[in-house]
Design a protein around this motif. Structure first.
Motif, PDB file in Angstrom:
ATOM      1  N   LEU A   1       8.517  -3.952   0.885  1.00  0.00           N
ATOM      2  CA  LEU A   1       9.197  -4.002  -0.413  1.00  0.00           C
ATOM      3  C   LEU A   1       8.924  -5.331  -1.118  1.00  0.00           C
ATOM      4  O   LEU A   1       8.673  -5.366  -2.322  1.00  0.00           O
ATOM      5  CB  LEU A   1      10.706  -3.791  -0.235  1.00  0.00           C
ATOM      6  N   TYR A   2       8.971  -6.430  -0.375  1.00  0.00           N
ATOM      7  CA  TYR A   2       8.669  -7.739  -0.957  1.00  0.00           C
ATOM      8  C   TYR A   2       7.208  -7.841  -1.399  1.00  0.00           C
ATOM      9  O   TYR A   2       6.899  -8.464  -2.408  1.00  0.00           O
ATOM     10  CB  TYR A   2       8.954  -8.875   0.028  1.00  0.00           C
ATOM     11  N   LEU A   3       6.321  -7.255  -0.627  1.00  0.00           N
ATOM     12  CA  LEU A   3       4.895  -7.353  -0.926  1.00  0.00           C
ATOM     13  C   LEU A   3       4.464  -6.421  -2.052  1.00  0.00           C
ATOM     14  O   LEU A   3       3.413  -6.613  -2.648  1.00  0.00           O
ATOM     15  CB  LEU A   3       4.069  -7.047   0.332  1.00  0.00           C
ATOM     16  N   ASN A   4       5.265  -5.419  -2.323  1.00  0.00           N
ATOM     17  CA  ASN A   4       4.919  -4.411  -3.319  1.00  0.00           C
ATOM     18  C   ASN A   4       4.622  -5.049  -4.675  1.00  0.00           C
ATOM     19  O   ASN A   4       5.400  -5.823  -5.200  1.00  0.00           O
ATOM     20  CB  ASN A   4       6.074  -3.416  -3.452  1.00  0.00           C
TER      21      ASN A   4
ATOM     22  N   ASN B   1       1.708  -4.188  -8.320  1.00  0.00           N
ATOM     23  CA  ASN B   1       0.814  -3.190  -8.924  1.00  0.00           C
ATOM     24  C   ASN B   1      -0.534  -3.099  -8.223  1.00  0.00           C
ATOM     25  O   ASN B   1      -1.161  -2.048  -8.228  1.00  0.00           O
ATOM     26  CB  ASN B   1       0.620  -3.491 -10.412  1.00  0.00           C
ATOM     27  N   GLN B   2      -0.989  -4.197  -7.619  1.00  0.00           N
ATOM     28  CA  GLN B   2      -2.301  -4.196  -6.958  1.00  0.00           C
ATOM     29  C   GLN B   2      -2.312  -3.372  -5.677  1.00  0.00           C
ATOM     30  O   GLN B   2      -3.331  -2.797  -5.328  1.00  0.00           O
ATOM     31  CB  GLN B   2      -2.741  -5.627  -6.638  1.00  0.00           C
ATOM     32  N   ILE B   3      -1.214  -3.351  -4.962  1.00  0.00           N
ATOM     33  CA  ILE B   3      -1.202  -2.657  -3.671  1.00  0.00           C
ATOM     34  C   ILE B   3      -0.317  -1.415  -3.655  1.00  0.00           C
ATOM     35  O   ILE B   3      -0.226  -0.743  -2.635  1.00  0.00           O
ATOM     36  CB  ILE B   3      -0.774  -3.601  -2.531  1.00  0.00           C
ATOM     37  N   ARG B   4       0.299  -1.088  -4.761  1.00  0.00           N
ATOM     38  CA  ARG B   4       1.212   0.055  -4.805  1.00  0.00           C
ATOM     39  C   ARG B   4       0.526   1.345  -4.342  1.00  0.00           C
ATOM     40  O   ARG B   4       1.135   2.141  -3.632  1.00  0.00           O
ATOM     41  CB  ARG B   4       1.789   0.235  -6.197  1.00  0.00           C
ATOM     42  N   THR B   5      -0.732   1.545  -4.705  1.00  0.00           N
ATOM     43  CA  THR B   5      -1.409   2.778  -4.285  1.00  0.00           C
ATOM     44  C   THR B   5      -1.573   2.828  -2.763  1.00  0.00           C
ATOM     45  O   THR B   5      -1.491   3.900  -2.173  1.00  0.00           O
ATOM     46  CB  THR B   5      -2.786   2.929  -4.960  1.00  0.00           C
TER      47      THR B   5
ATOM     48  N   VAL C   1       8.894   2.050  -4.667  1.00  0.00           N
ATOM     49  CA  VAL C   1       7.448   1.996  -4.468  1.00  0.00           C
ATOM     50  C   VAL C   1       6.774   3.300  -4.864  1.00  0.00           C
ATOM     51  O   VAL C   1       5.705   3.301  -5.458  1.00  0.00           O
ATOM     52  CB  VAL C   1       7.099   1.640  -3.006  1.00  0.00           C
ATOM     53  N   CYS C   2       7.401   4.395  -4.553  1.00  0.00           N
ATOM     54  CA  CYS C   2       6.748   5.694  -4.732  1.00  0.00           C
ATOM     55  C   CYS C   2       7.158   6.419  -6.000  1.00  0.00           C
ATOM     56  O   CYS C   2       6.702   7.519  -6.258  1.00  0.00           O
ATOM     57  CB  CYS C   2       7.054   6.580  -3.527  1.00  0.00           C
TER      58      CYS C   2
END
Length: 181
Positions: A130-133, A135-139, A172-173
């Motif tokens: 959740l912290y790392l989420n 736009n770059q890694i959301r997929t 996230v989803c």
């Protein structure tokens, strides 16, 4: 309790070891120890230091994040994994630490931890994701496999895991179509 530099200086004896040097000594102790219990204790101490934002820069400078990532990528021992992912969780709310974890291939091994049954590891892993989420890694975080695993975790008997899984699926989803509903 969070510290500031003045408090750290005040608590450090005149001939004492400063925080960065102390963390460096812990890193050396972890790397040179051959005893499992000693490694666990040092890793737990490092994870605790990762809780205080005053330590974030020191943690990056002396290689603590590298140890956490190494353990998550290479260890199978649940005790070591628990301390390493707790350290990642404690430190990744800092944007520089989060970027470091992502650019040093930390995302995939964290996602792999979602397959474990250890409640503490799962809670710290989901919180870290959740912290790392962004736009770059959301997929990467919203693949069918990850969504399925988080959905399975959401059915847990542990309320903490249920809540974290629910937040993950919502934050996230969630697609823009779902947001409008």
């Amino acid at each position: 309790m969070f510290s500031n530099r003045a408090q750290l200086l005040k608590r450090t004896p005149e001939n004492g070891t400063d925080r960065e040097t102390f963390l460096s000594l812990l890193v050396d102790e972890y790397l040179n120890s051959t005893l499992h219990d000693a490694k666990c204790q040092v890793l737990a101490n490092l994870a605790n230091f990762a809780y205080d934002p005053i330590n974030y820069e020191y943690i990056r400078n002396v290689g603590v994040l590298d140890i956490f990532l190494y353990v998550v990528k290479n260890e199978n021992n649940h005790q070591l994994l628990h301390f390493a992912v707790a350290g990642i969780c404690n430190s990744c709310c800092d944007p520089l630490n989060a970027d470091y974890i992502i650019t040093h291939a930390g995302l995939k091994p964290l996602v792999a931890l979602l397959k474990l049954e250890n409640i503490n590891i799962l809670a710290d892993t989901i919180t870290s994701l959740l912290y790392l989420n962004n736009n770059q890694i959301r997929t990467e975080l919203s693949t069918a496999e990850v969504v399925q695993r988080i959905s399975d975790i959401q059915k847990s008997n542990d309320k903490r895991l249920v809540n974290l899984a629910t937040i993950f699926l919502q934050d996230v989803c969630c697609t823009s179509d779902q947001e409008q509903l």
